[in-house]
Design a protein around this motif. Sequence first.
Motif, PDB file in Angstrom:
ATOM      1  N   GLY D 134       0.820  -1.201   0.000  1.00  0.00           N
ATOM      2  CA  GLY D 134       0.000   0.000   0.000  1.00  0.00           C
ATOM      3  C   GLY D 134       0.853   1.250   0.000  1.00  0.00           C
ATOM      4  N   SER D 138      -3.345   4.806   0.986  1.00  0.00           N
ATOM      5  CA  SER D 138      -4.203   3.725   1.486  1.00  0.00           C
ATOM      6  C   SER D 138      -5.078   4.183   2.634  1.00  0.00           C
ATOM      7  CB  SER D 138      -3.338   2.555   1.983  1.00  0.00           C
ATOM      8  OG  SER D 138      -2.491   2.074   0.971  1.00  0.00           O
ATOM      9  N   LYS D 152      -6.010   2.406  -3.747  1.00  0.00           N
ATOM     10  CA  LYS D 152      -5.314   1.909  -2.555  1.00  0.00           C
ATOM     11  C   LYS D 152      -6.256   1.698  -1.376  1.00  0.00           C
ATOM     12  CE  LYS D 152      -0.925   1.406  -3.805  1.00  0.00           C
ATOM     13  NZ  LYS D 152      -0.337   0.044  -3.903  1.00  0.00           N
ATOM     14  N   ARG D 156      -6.879  -1.947   0.425  1.00  0.00           N
ATOM     15  CA  ARG D 156      -6.835  -2.144   1.882  1.00  0.00           C
ATOM     16  C   ARG D 156      -8.113  -2.833   2.385  1.00  0.00           C
ATOM     17  NH1 ARG D 156      -7.499   1.512   6.788  1.00  0.00           N
ATOM     18  NH2 ARG D 156      -6.034   0.667   8.291  1.00  0.00           N
ATOM     19  N   HIS D 175      -0.567  -6.225   4.906  1.00  0.00           N
ATOM     20  CA  HIS D 175      -0.631  -5.003   4.106  1.00  0.00           C
ATOM     21  C   HIS D 175       0.443  -4.040   4.614  1.00  0.00           C
ATOM     22  CE1 HIS D 175      -2.872  -1.053   3.153  1.00  0.00           C
ATOM     23  NE2 HIS D 175      -2.698  -1.611   1.978  1.00  0.00           N
TER      24      HIS D 175
END
Lengths: 231, 231, 231, 231
Positions: D134, D138, D152, D156, D175
């Motif tokens: 990310g 994000s 993004k 997520r 992530h």
Amino acid sequence: MTDFKTALIVGAGDGLSAALARLFTDNGLQVALAARNIDKLQSLKDKLGAHTFQCDASQVDSVLQLFNAVDASLGARDVVVYNPSYRTRGPIAELDPAAVQQALMVTAYGGFLVGQQATKRMEATGKGAILFTGASASVKGYPHSAPFAMGKFALRGLVQSMARELAPKNIHVAHFIIDGAILPPGQQQPTDSPDRFLEPNEIATSYWHVLQQHRSTWTWEMELRPWVERF
Amino acid sequence: MTDFKTALIVGAGDGLSAALARLFTDNGLQVALAARNIDKLQSLKDKLGAHTFQCDASQVDSVLQLFNAVDASLGARDVVVYNPSYRTRGPIAELDPAAVQQALMVTAYGGFLVGQQATKRMEATGKGAILFTGASASVKGYPHSAPFAMGKFALRGLVQSMARELAPKNIHVAHFIIDGAILPPGQQQPTDSPDRFLEPNEIATSYWHVLQQHRSTWTWEMELRPWVERF
Amino acid sequence: MTDFKTALIVGAGDGLSAALARLFTDNGLQVALAARNIDKLQSLKDKLGAHTFQCDASQVDSVLQLFNAVDASLGARDVVVYNPSYRTRGPIAELDPAAVQQALMVTAYGGFLVGQQATKRMEATGKGAILFTGASASVKGYPHSAPFAMGKFALRGLVQSMARELAPKNIHVAHFIIDGAILPPGQQQPTDSPDRFLEPNEIATSYWHVLQQHRSTWTWEMELRPWVERF
Amino acid sequence: MTDFKTALIVGAGDGLSAALARLFTDNGLQVALAARNIDKLQSLKDKLGAHTFQCDASQVDSVLQLFNAVDASLGARDVVVYNPSYRTRGPIAELDPAAVQQALMVTAYGGFLVGQQATKRMEATGKGAILFTGASASVKGYPHSAPFAMGKFALRGLVQSMARELAPKNIHVAHFIIDGAILPPGQQQPTDSPDRFLEPNEIATSYWHVLQQHRSTWTWEMELRPWVERF
């Protein structure tokens, strides 16, 4: 105080969108309703004297045509509301890729297309409000519900970015997180668990409050949930 | 719709608290104001016919006495608002520990003490609303502002915990993040940057909206900021 | 790579703190342990050759004495870890105010006191790392657990503020959210639900990783939870 | 400890992906690299003995072919990393809708397609790790960067949903929020602001740490930023 004359509600159905249409009309706004299937809007149209427009919000051309048609009939759009979403559920391994793409297109990309057309017109008039409807999935990715989370997270990213760009241009961009189940049209709250579903009219009241906010005191995001909802 | 008759505002001054007191009074509520220094409340008291009480919200006994005194004069408290905060700024290495402790005591511990007494009384009557005033520092720890972040983060943790416990008991607990500077009493918005400070009356309007929410559609947290505030 | 020689662990017990002490010692650091009751540190002291110090982290003088004593025995402190917390549970209406105050003092104010002394020394040497242990309650206020949420939220606000101030001064400040139950000393993972408790040694490994991070690539917050933990 | 033998890196270029490929290879994993343009992977392929595959990650068929091809050459995939993103910048009113759609497809939908194929295979073997890259976008929607935020944020949401579903199945989904600029290949850190860009090798080290985590102590999200980055 704001001085909004017209509103366009995209993704109009008979739940939240209808409640918004009624409340806006009661407050003197001229209302336009857009949906993929406008047959279901007929009774609302008749009752409120609203304009209705057929539109697939995930298609560039369809959104452009919608805004051009609304331009011709209502003139300026002071308020635009984006409600559509598409979801599909299941374990990651079993999801249909086409449905996942559809979730992104309807829930998020359509929000961009509508938001972009609204922005162009509001920048020209120097005012306006664009409201987006989110869900619990806007801030939490639940298991077996990845497509909805993808779409609603993306929409929230869009709204946050738009709010930061457009607020100083006197355009109020706001996001509502509906964190619970909305009472379906025609149903009653369960007697053994009163008020456990969000009332569409009550949600509309909070949208209206945000629309009435003075620009010195704006909200960009508001969560709404029933008193008995765990969060 | 809610049916609130009385309100207690703790940490009353001449900015937000005064705006809340006026709005509540205009809407028919009987208002009590509590502050460490009640001299500054005299004109508000005279104008609104409000009750005033001296109270140090960070002291157990003082808060208990306050609630007992309000019990005697107003009866039930339907709405309680907690505003006090204490802050001190500086690099971590240079902060006065006593001032840091004070920030925690006034901003957060006092919120607990007031919230606890309010809860006891609202549980007895089966309804009520408790509102807490936060700040940008409630969700972001800025450099050189650790004590304020500590106090406001702690208050937010308290409110979230209370909201989860008390919502199903019909007590609406809500937190407001004031993300920007409030227009100081007696000052005007700058002509070269209109509406860049939050108007106390406009903040009060959003508190009032939350108080009016139906329990099927409650907000537990609401951010408010000027249109030109970066966030 | 970092080049840390000494570590001070405050709130040392026989769980996470012991695991950190062992891992730090294994990696060549000289370790000091501080706790309110140092009797329980005796075996760790013997095994690791660690220094132990009695300290009540919520008292200004006690923390100052601790750092002065560590100055005298270890010299520079490259790494400081803050673990203590105090919690009490119950409905808001039934909580003991003194216990709530204690939760704030031990969990958050002590973190400030230790963080401040560490900062002063690290600013002098131009490097260092300060690590703080959080919990699920750092980011979520659970019902019946307001005091813990207040303390841990406040600690997080402190850490975020310190991280923003101190990172550009080459002091790495980090916060760990332990989101689950840590395996108690002497116990085994349940055979019917393997690895459902966080292993102290594994947590220590993540703390160590963060300590080893290059300053071009720092983490300020890290969540750790068992694979079966719902979040 | 984990016992991973193979890794597939999708979106392989000469920055982070190359660093991951080197680190994985150094640790004994057999590595496959996939990219839209595999010409740029030649030197990495030669140096590391890696397999390379042409793939457009936003196309269902292309992703399926990729996984089938990797099945044939490497067998099980223990580790899968998803890096691709597509972004375009500009005011909302001026963005090209096709580019916005592309941002969603490459950044988020491709993540789903790759994640789904990885999941199917890892569920069959009962273990594995899927890592997603990310960015600041994000978690924050910056003005003039809506398409990147949309992609993004959506990614997520996907990862969070996958992590909740798959963690209890012994598949570690994580992530990484790269909050800053990565040092471009061939460039040096600026001498007047040392270590202000994230070092790809250092990012890779954190990915590796997460891969090594014991399942009692998993991280699902980790932020990485330079010491001088404001956040």
